[in-house]
Design a protein around this motif. Structure first.
Motif, PDB file in Angstrom:
ATOM      1  N   LEU A 142       0.814  -1.224   0.000  1.00  0.00           N
ATOM      2  CA  LEU A 142       0.000   0.000   0.000  1.00  0.00           C
ATOM      3  C   LEU A 142       0.845   1.270   0.000  1.00  0.00           C
ATOM      4  N   ASP A 143       2.112   1.179   0.415  1.00  0.00           N
ATOM      5  CA  ASP A 143       3.003   2.345   0.345  1.00  0.00           C
ATOM      6  C   ASP A 143       3.956   2.233  -0.844  1.00  0.00           C
ATOM      7  N   HIS A 155       6.084  13.522   7.822  1.00  0.00           N
ATOM      8  CA  HIS A 155       5.781  12.181   8.316  1.00  0.00           C
ATOM      9  C   HIS A 155       7.072  11.364   8.433  1.00  0.00           C
TER      10      HIS A 155
HETATM   11  C1  BMA Z   1       0.272   5.002   8.455  1.00  0.00           C
HETATM   12  C2  BMA Z   1       0.885   6.109   7.606  1.00  0.00           C
HETATM   13  C3  BMA Z   1       0.380   5.924   6.197  1.00  0.00           C
HETATM   14  C4  BMA Z   1       0.724   4.502   5.696  1.00  0.00           C
HETATM   15  C5  BMA Z   1       0.207   3.459   6.676  1.00  0.00           C
HETATM   16  C6  BMA Z   1       0.588   2.043   6.307  1.00  0.00           C
HETATM   17  O1  BMA Z   1       0.655   5.134   9.787  1.00  0.00           O
HETATM   18  O2  BMA Z   1       2.302   5.997   7.637  1.00  0.00           O
HETATM   19  O3  BMA Z   1       0.982   6.886   5.358  1.00  0.00           O
HETATM   20  O4  BMA Z   1       0.158   4.283   4.429  1.00  0.00           O
HETATM   21  O5  BMA Z   1       0.694   3.733   7.966  1.00  0.00           O
HETATM   22  O6  BMA Z   1       1.963   1.885   6.225  1.00  0.00           O
END
Ligand code: BMA
Length: 375
Positions: free
Chosen positions: A106-107, A343
């Motif tokens: 997903l990333d 982030h």
């Molecule tokens: C979350 C963020 C999102 C990421 C998700 C899964 O905490 O970092 O950007 O898509 O985790 O890794």
């Protein structure tokens, strides 16, 4: 100040010795049955036990070697390496997307690259842990689409959806089975499915399903993994922050399904949120630590961090004292996104918290990749 007491170390080592000889404990203990050969998972369990018994904690970072604050997709890079001088002891990954047969998660990290980095991390003496931000098998909504409170009920009660769920888990099983080192030996990993379920932001959260339905996810998953011959996984249970032991244990799938008791607790709002973080982390980890001791399980701080690290001495003044209170075998902090400048959870080179992070690395209780050779 951060060294755990000798008495604590002796207690933990006695507990792990007891757990190695105990065979009355279903699947988790079957691994310790002298008549069965040790699995890769057993080896990792013993390593984690000995790390905690020695009063050490292995440091981990999500997606560490595949992208960082200002880069993406390079080889042989890591923000942790660049700021601290070593790779983390633990590489954390996510399998979200594998259930769709996607080639990237997903990333947008490719599963082939993850596999390659798992092998590299294993070769350097560290280990790997996984979460699964999966889409739901009913309508493919993301993990965070939590408005529909019927998803888990359908997985449990609608045979067609149950089968889709099993197929998704099979895809994960194939991935775990594909993790082998250069000699063909299976590489042990930690898997932490259905995490932060004490919260209500995922479709498997506390408002989205009943305890019975939540436990079904675990039990059914394990049936499939066992049938597929997955024997290189340690299983981690990791609620988000909790207020009580009752809340922590409410959805616990059972000792035979879990090897590691953890907790996910984040530090929000820097200095202003410090007291809240201390209270929540100490309480949640303390509850996990008590239960881990009672059940001969491993303790881990499965996710934490302070986004953007606004407190310069966070690593030494905030995190280390919390870790020093409990026999935490490993800790994972979240990712340094390459496409979102705010982030990040680990100091990159030149960040104001870099000195504190270097001190954290140099503290005798913390383990980074090179330190793992002793365990
Ligand atoms: C979350 C963020 C999102 C990421 C998700 C899964 O905490 O970092 O950007 O898509 O985790 O890794």
């Amino acid at each position: 100040m951060n060294i755990r007491t000798l008495a604590q170390a002796i207690l933990i080592s006695a507990l792990s010795a007891a757990s190695m000889s105990c065979n009355g404990n279903g699947k988790a203990a079957a691994a310790n049955d002298a008549s069965k050969p040790l699995t890769a998972a057993d080896m990792l369990r013993a390593r984690l036990d000995s790390i905690a018994a020695a009063g050490k904690v292995a440091f981990g970072h999500h997606d560490d070697p595949v992208y960082g604050h200002t880069w993406c997709g390079d080889e042989n890079r890591s923000d942790v390496l660049e700021s601290s001088g070593d790779y983390p002891a633990v590489m954390d990954w996510d399998l979200g997307g594998l259930e769709l047969n996607d080639t990237v998660n997903l990333d947008k990290v490719s599963f082939n690259r993850i596999r390659k980095e798992v092998v590299a991390q294993n070769a350097r003496g560290g280990f790997n842990t996984f979460s699964w931000h999966t889409r739901n098998p009913v309508n493919l909504g993301t993990s965070w689409e939590a408005g529909d409170t019927t998803i888990v009920s359908k997985i449990m009660n609608d045979p067609e959806i149950t089968q889709r769920y099993r197929d998704n888990v099979k895809a994960l099983a194939a991935f775990f089975n594909s993790l082998v080192d250069e000699s063909g030996n299976k590489i042990p990993v930690v898997f932490r499915p259905w995490h932060e379920h004490s919260g209500d932001w995922f479709w498997w959260g506390s408002r989205q399903c009943t305890p019975e339905q939540y436990k079904f996810l675990w039990h059914e998953m394990r049936k499939v993994m066992d049938a597929e011959g997955v024997d290189n996984v340690l299983w981690a249970y990791s609620p988000d922050r909790v207020r009580s032991v009752e809340q922590y244990m409410e959805r616990y799938p059972g000792d035979e399904y879990v090897d590691i008791l953890g907790s996910d607790v984040y530090h929000f709002n820097g200095q202003e949120g410090l007291e809240q973080y201390n209270t929540d982390a100490v309480r949640s980890l303390g509850i996990a630590a008590d239960e881990a001791q009672k059940r001969n399980k491993i303790l881990a701080f499965t996710e934490t961090g302070s986004e953007g690290i606004p407190m310069e001495s966070w690593w030494t003044d905030v995190l280390l004292p919390i870790l020093g209170r409990y026999p935490v075998s490993y800790i994972v902090v979240w990712r340094n996104a390459h496409d979102n400048p705010r982030h990040y959870y680990v100091p990159f080179k030149g960040h104001p918290a870099e000195a504190s992070f270097v001190e954290f690395r140099n503290n005798e209780s913390t383990l980074f990749a090179k330190d793992m050779k002793q365990f």
